[in-house]
Scaffold this motif. Structure first.
Motif, PDB file in Angstrom:
ATOM      1  N   THR A 585      35.165  42.830  37.547  1.00 26.40           N
ATOM      2  CA  THR A 585      35.976  41.773  36.943  1.00 26.40           C
ATOM      3  C   THR A 585      35.714  40.457  37.665  1.00 26.40           C
ATOM      4  O   THR A 585      35.317  40.433  38.832  1.00 26.40           O
ATOM      5  CB  THR A 585      37.479  42.084  36.998  1.00 26.40           C
ATOM      6  N   SER A 610      30.810  34.847  34.502  1.00 27.42           N
ATOM      7  CA  SER A 610      30.773  34.203  33.190  1.00 27.42           C
ATOM      8  C   SER A 610      31.725  33.027  33.062  1.00 27.42           C
ATOM      9  O   SER A 610      31.678  32.318  32.052  1.00 27.42           O
ATOM     10  CB  SER A 610      31.116  35.232  32.101  1.00 27.42           C
ATOM     11  N   ARG A 611      32.581  32.779  34.059  1.00 24.99           N
ATOM     12  CA  ARG A 611      33.588  31.724  33.912  1.00 24.99           C
ATOM     13  C   ARG A 611      33.269  30.474  34.724  1.00 24.99           C
ATOM     14  O   ARG A 611      34.134  29.881  35.349  1.00 24.99           O
ATOM     15  CB  ARG A 611      34.976  32.270  34.241  1.00 24.99           C
ATOM     16  N   VAL A 713      37.963  47.421  32.128  1.00 23.26           N
ATOM     17  CA  VAL A 713      36.643  47.106  31.581  1.00 23.26           C
ATOM     18  C   VAL A 713      35.958  48.340  31.002  1.00 23.26           C
ATOM     19  O   VAL A 713      35.331  48.274  29.937  1.00 23.26           O
ATOM     20  CB  VAL A 713      35.757  46.483  32.684  1.00 23.26           C
ATOM     21  N   GLY A 828      35.629  42.270  24.357  1.00 25.25           N
ATOM     22  CA  GLY A 828      35.432  42.153  25.799  1.00 25.25           C
ATOM     23  C   GLY A 828      36.379  41.176  26.445  1.00 25.25           C
ATOM     24  O   GLY A 828      37.385  40.765  25.883  1.00 25.25           O
ATOM     25  N   GLU A 829      36.024  40.777  27.664  1.00 22.74           N
ATOM     26  CA  GLU A 829      36.913  39.944  28.454  1.00 22.74           C
ATOM     27  C   GLU A 829      37.050  38.523  27.912  1.00 22.74           C
ATOM     28  O   GLU A 829      38.132  38.022  27.743  1.00 22.74           O
ATOM     29  CB  GLU A 829      36.402  39.880  29.897  1.00 22.74           C
ATOM     30  N   ASP A 830      35.936  37.850  27.680  1.00 24.16           N
ATOM     31  CA  ASP A 830      35.958  36.420  27.408  1.00 24.16           C
ATOM     32  C   ASP A 830      35.633  36.148  25.949  1.00 24.16           C
ATOM     33  O   ASP A 830      34.504  36.299  25.516  1.00 24.16           O
ATOM     34  CB  ASP A 830      34.963  35.699  28.319  1.00 24.16           C
ATOM     35  N   GLN A 831      36.637  35.702  25.197  1.00 18.97           N
ATOM     36  CA  GLN A 831      36.467  35.565  23.761  1.00 18.97           C
ATOM     37  C   GLN A 831      36.878  34.212  23.219  1.00 18.97           C
ATOM     38  O   GLN A 831      36.686  33.952  22.039  1.00 18.97           O
ATOM     39  CB  GLN A 831      37.288  36.633  23.028  1.00 18.97           C
ATOM     40  N   SER A 882      34.354  30.216  28.391  1.00 17.78           N
ATOM     41  CA  SER A 882      35.171  31.091  27.551  1.00 17.78           C
ATOM     42  C   SER A 882      36.310  31.672  28.370  1.00 17.78           C
ATOM     43  O   SER A 882      36.121  32.061  29.524  1.00 17.78           O
ATOM     44  CB  SER A 882      34.328  32.225  26.953  1.00 17.78           C
ATOM     45  N   PRO A 884      39.543  34.481  28.851  1.00 15.71           N
ATOM     46  CA  PRO A 884      39.855  35.873  28.503  1.00 15.71           C
ATOM     47  C   PRO A 884      41.257  35.995  27.915  1.00 15.71           C
ATOM     48  O   PRO A 884      42.254  35.734  28.601  1.00 15.71           O
ATOM     49  CB  PRO A 884      39.774  36.579  29.861  1.00 15.71           C
ATOM     50  N   ARG A 886      42.972  38.592  27.422  1.00 14.48           N
ATOM     51  CA  ARG A 886      43.757  39.619  28.113  1.00 14.48           C
ATOM     52  C   ARG A 886      44.594  39.012  29.236  1.00 14.48           C
ATOM     53  O   ARG A 886      45.700  39.478  29.518  1.00 14.48           O
ATOM     54  CB  ARG A 886      42.825  40.695  28.685  1.00 14.48           C
TER      55      ARG A 886
END
Length: 965
Positions: A585, A610-611, A713, A828-831, A882, A884, A886
């Motif tokens: 994560t 990714s962030r 995940v 997934g996590e980042d949408q 992106s 997340p 969640r």
């Protein structure tokens, strides 16, 4: 009478376009599309209902384009311009004011076109049911799918409302006149006897409908087809009498110029068959030195593609074994054999797509060396302008208003028009994220344009194992559609569980109308490397001899905290070396980086996830290749990279030591592909053996405990089976190619127990939970998925019954709708894609650029009150990230509801709503989050939906729930 109806109103004073002229433009540009753009494969598909006669397919397509807007001959449309309606009134036909047609919205002109065509076929003695098949194609020419209820209401209005035959038959007579004229002009069999209209299987209907949308787009572009002067008499009043229509020569010249201006790409021309050894071909095509030899799998792929002409190839081979070159070589063979337009290469993420673009461009450059031509190429993801190679191609591309000399304009070219939403897959060569394939199975506006982009290409999907159960639903549906179109697909994976292999094979075969494959034929260990194929001969599995492997040890290691990880790394790298730590994560990666950087310092540690803003992320990816790539000359003496899963996919990097959170075994095997990946003469003392240390928090617990974020995940059952294998064996050694297949099959075989006996209860509970989650994911995904066991048997009417989307599938082209479309195919996590702009409190909260590594702090205010933001639109687009959903979910809130809440809050933010630059095409519809600079200028912060967001160049975006939430 037909000449007096208007289609385009122009500037409101001096220009217009009649319905007849617009339909001629559309019909004639459709002919160019058929002849110059559509692949031979696509044309054969369209001709399949005409006994293979492409002349009839062309005539049908030209006719459909030539009548798509005949429905504008109705009072509900004509009333929108009272000035131009005078031309109709002069014919004695009344046209009221727009407000006098209270139900006009229930009868859109596309459906009027559909009903008129159906009536004309029936009146000419044709089959009513088949007329409906063909009529639907013009009814959906705007790319929207009305649904059966809307069609029912519209049909009732068509029969009884103003302009109907029972009200004033002259409207219908004018439409009939145009329909019969266009049928004679195009050679379409509108009237029986003659060639009866065939019924349309869904694949053929889609082939016509998708291309029809493009013909309408081109014909409606006023840069390509300029409007004409309005018809006025000597007194300056509107009058159609004496209005000069274009001659046949003038019309041909008008369409020729339009096609030239559009600069639509031609299909890729593949060089002739290579007659030498496979090794010679690979060396020539990929620029390998004479000492390089293709692997057995690379040789076999070319032989299989040549001998079997397979519809589907599933290639399973170890990481770093040259699967990309294998896929390109197979694609060349298949494109040549089937008359395809080009290739689509799909990857899991934007970052992996960027890396692949360079390799595709090099491959195509080699092809162009053998077969000079101008070739269109597209990088299909939202942040393609950040890719330097693609940006250079854009600069070479011609705008729609320029005419180029073909003979002097060879090479690779990119088109901005092609890159806009929905059109991004239309270039002959496309490199994009897997979303572009998944969206082809989503009920949504212009979904058939996405189909068109795939319909004439070889589709290559890399890292196919990266799709989760939710995405797998869409992937399987997309494969079924590709099977229906007969489009060859090449799937690549280092590790593919047997059940997933079987599902992918069956999904494609469903599209071909074949029954499923028995599990026994492809289940279990099938050899490794292996190439599974679907062809006219059925399903075959080709076992291939593996190459020598560097032995790699996977060892469970007790590490209870980020601080313990940092201490272990300090010991392991005492004599130097480069290590990577993979956390599952973003938050755990950030926490681990904080501990590692406190020991190694910021100069010897890097965080990758990714962030980060896209501009920052692109720079970090480039830095990874500079430091740890195959040809690196800057490899550091001692360095630690803390990353998430982004490091495991398609980045050609090499580390001396790896630490990783537990994951499903196939993904652990994928990760070790970055361990001792390259041949290096010397590695630091103590790091000569390739070791992957799996982080376990407590090995005395039953079962072992691990990082808290992992179960969010991955399936807990899959993770426990990985740990169970490690517990049984002490460690796992991968020393032969076959080990990849055996370990993957074993870890997913629930019938074969793993782990200590006292783990059995936990494994059973985890399995039950996994089955429930899988069922729920499949159910949620199927709601808006174009799928079904009988989809290959659908006919054209399903375009009305099955294709309609809504806001949840991105029917809205702006703001929250964009996030909804992405969330619809990913779980997934980042949408939630956003753009970040900083507000500087020192400067009274004026908008400024966010902080970026290696870039001097930019305190110059952004001119957001200007349409082009002072020339900084491209910069703003590069500040994307992106979020997340969640992380924002509240108790009882679904993921979709969280997406809607977050996207809605950003969209409604009063800070950015007054910015003029938001009207720019590249920013229109984007979610722009304004964040406040902290006093030190190094961080940004903002409260959003009960959470505090903090962004820094060191750690990226951090999201923390506020106490009261």
């Amino acid at each position: 009478m037909a000449r007096c109806f208007w289609a385009k109103s122009g500037d409101g004073e001096s220009t217009w376009l009649s319905v007849v002229q617009h339909l001629m433009d559309a019909a004639d540009i459709a002919g160019y599309l058929f002849d110059e753009y559509l692949s031979e494969h696509h044309r054969r598909l369209m001709a399949s209902v005409w006994g293979g006669e492409q002349s009839k397919a062309r005539a049908s397509f030209v006719f459909l384009a030539g009548v798509h807007d005949v429905g504008k001959v109705c009072p509900q449309f004509a009333c929108q311009r009272q000035d131009l309606a005078q031309l109709i009134r002069h014919q004695g036909i009344p046209v009221m004011r727009k407000d006098d047609y209270p139900k006009r919205s229930s009868l859109p002109h596309g459906l009027v076109s559909q009903f008129a065509l159906e009536e004309e076929v029936k009146a000419g003695g044709g089959n009513e049911r088949r007329a409906h098949h063909w009529g639907i194609l013009v009814g959906i020419h705007h790319g929207r799918y009305p649904g059966t209820n809307m069609v029912k209401v519209a049909r009732g209005s068509y029969k009884s409302a103003e302009g109907s035959d029972c009200d004033d038959p002259r409207w219908g007579q004018a439409r009939s006149e145009i329909l019969r004229w266009m049928a004679a002009r195009s050679g379409f069999p509108l009237v029986a006897p003659g060639t009866a209209l065939p019924e349309l299987p869904i694949a053929v209907a889609s082939a016509y409908a998708s291309a029809l949308v493009i013909a309408d787009w081109l014909a409606s572009n006023e840069d390509y087809f300029p409007l004409r002067p309005r018809p006025v008499d000597e007194a300056g009043k509107l009058s159609i009498e004496g209005y000069p229509e274009l001659t046949a020569d003038q019309q041909r010249d008008r369409v020729r110029r339009a096609w030239k201006r559009a600069a639509f790409p031609s299909p890729l021309r593949i060089p002739g068959t290579h007659t030498g050894e496979a090794a010679d071909f690979y060396r020539h095509r990929f620029g390998w030195p004479a000492s390089y030899r293709p692997t057995e799998a690379q040789r076999a792929a070319v032989e299989i593609a040549t001998r079997e002409d397979p519809d589907l190839m599933i290639v399973e081979a170890p990481p770093g074994s040259g699967k990309t070159e294998l896929a390109f070589a197979a694609a060349e063979v298949l494109m040549r054999a089937r008359g395809l337009q080009g290739v689509f290469v799909a990857l899991p993420t934007q970052a992996t797509t960027n890396a692949m673009f360079e390799r595709v461009a090099a491959w195509l450059t080699s092809i162009l060396g053998d077969e000079p031509q101008k070739l269109g190429i597209q990088l299909a993801h939202g942040k393609n302008s950040l890719n330097e190679s693609f940006a250079k191609l854009l600069e070479r591309g011609k705008s729609p208003l320029e005419v180029h000399d073909d003979e002097e304009d060879l090479g690779l070219h990119a088109s901005r028009w092609m890159g806009q939403r929905w059109r991004s897959t239309l270039s002959p060569v496309v490199v994009g994220t897997i979303d572009q394939v998944l969206l082809a199975a989503l009920k949504s506006r212009h979904v058939l344009v996405r189909h068109l982009g795939l319909m004439g290409k070889v589709v290559v999907i890399d890292e196919v194992h990266a799709a989760d159960e939710y995405m797998e639903t869409y992937l399987e549906a997309a494969l079924t559609w590709l099977g229906m179109y007969g489009i060859p697909v090449v799937l690549l994976s280092a590790t593919l569980p047997p059940a997933r292999r079987l599902a992918l094979l069956n999904a494609y075969r469903r599209g071909r109308g074949s029954s499923g494959v028995s599990a026994e034929s492809v289940d279990g260990v099938i050899g490794y490397p292996a190439i599974s194929t679907v062809s006219a001969a059925g399903v075959r599995v080709h076992e291939i001899a593996g190459e020598a492997e560097v032995p790699k040890r996977i060892i469970p290691t007790s590490l209870g905290s980020p601080q313990e990880i940092a201490k272990l790394l300090d010991r392991e790298l005492a004599d130097g070396g480069c290590a990577v730590v993979i956390r599952n994560t973003v938050r755990e990666a950030q926490e681990t980086y904080e501990a590692v950087s406190s020991v190694f310092g910021r100069e010897q540690s890097t965080l990758l996830h990714s962030r980060f803003l896209a501009a920052e992320r692109a720079a970090r990816d480039r830095r990874m290749l500079e430091l740890f790539g195959k040809d690196s000359v800057q490899r550091p003496f001692r360095h630690v990279v803390v990353a998430t899963q982004v490091i495991e996919q398609s980045l050609d990097v090499d580390f001396d030591l790896m630490l990783t959170d537990p994951a499903p075994m196939d993904l652990v095997l994928q990760r070790i592909g970055r361990l001792h990946r390259h041949d290096r003469a010397e590695r630091p003392c103590g790091l000569c053996d390739a070791r992957c240390l799996v982080i376990v928090e407590d090995r005395f617990a039953v079962p072992w405990t691990y990082s808290r974020g992992t179960d969010y995940v991955y399936s807990r059952h899959s993770v426990l089976r990985t740990l169970g294998l490690l517990a049984d064996r002490g460690e796992v050694v991968v020393s032969e190619s076959r080990d990849y297949a055996e370990l993957t099959a074993l870890s997913y075989c629930a019938a074969q127990s793993v782990g200590p006996a006292d783990w059995a209860g936990s494994l059973a509970a985890a399995l039950k939970e996994e089955e429930q989650d899988t069922a729920q994911s499949r159910t949620r995904a199927s709601t808006w998925c174009l799928s079904g066991m009988s989809v290959s048997k659908w006919k054209a009417p399903k375009l009305e019954e099955k294709f309609q989307g809504n806001a949840a599938t991105g029917e809205e082209a702006r703001g929250p709708g964009v996030a909804a479309a992405r969330a619809a195919v990913r779980d997934g996590e980042d949408q939630i894609p956003i753009l970040v702009v900083a507000l500087d409190p020192v400067l009274s909260n004026v908008p400024v650029a966010p902080p970026l590594s290696g870039v001097t702090t930019d305190d110059e205010s952004l001119h957001v009150s200007e349409y082009n933001a002072g020339g900084r639109i491209a910069d703003i687009c590069s500040w994307s990230i992106s979020l997340p959903p969640r992380a924002f979910r509240t108790c009882g809130q679904s993921l979709d509801e969280a997406v809607k809440a977050v996207a809605g809050a950003i969209w409604e933010d009063v800070v950015r709503r007054k910015w003029k630059c938001c009207e720019h095409p590249l920013l229109s519809g984007e979610l722009i989050l304004a964040m406040y600079k902290t006093s030190d200028g190094e961080r940004l912060t903002r409260d959003l939906c009960g959470h505090t967001l903090t962004y820094s160049t060191e750690k990226g975006m951090e999201i923390w729930a506020n106490e009261e939430s």
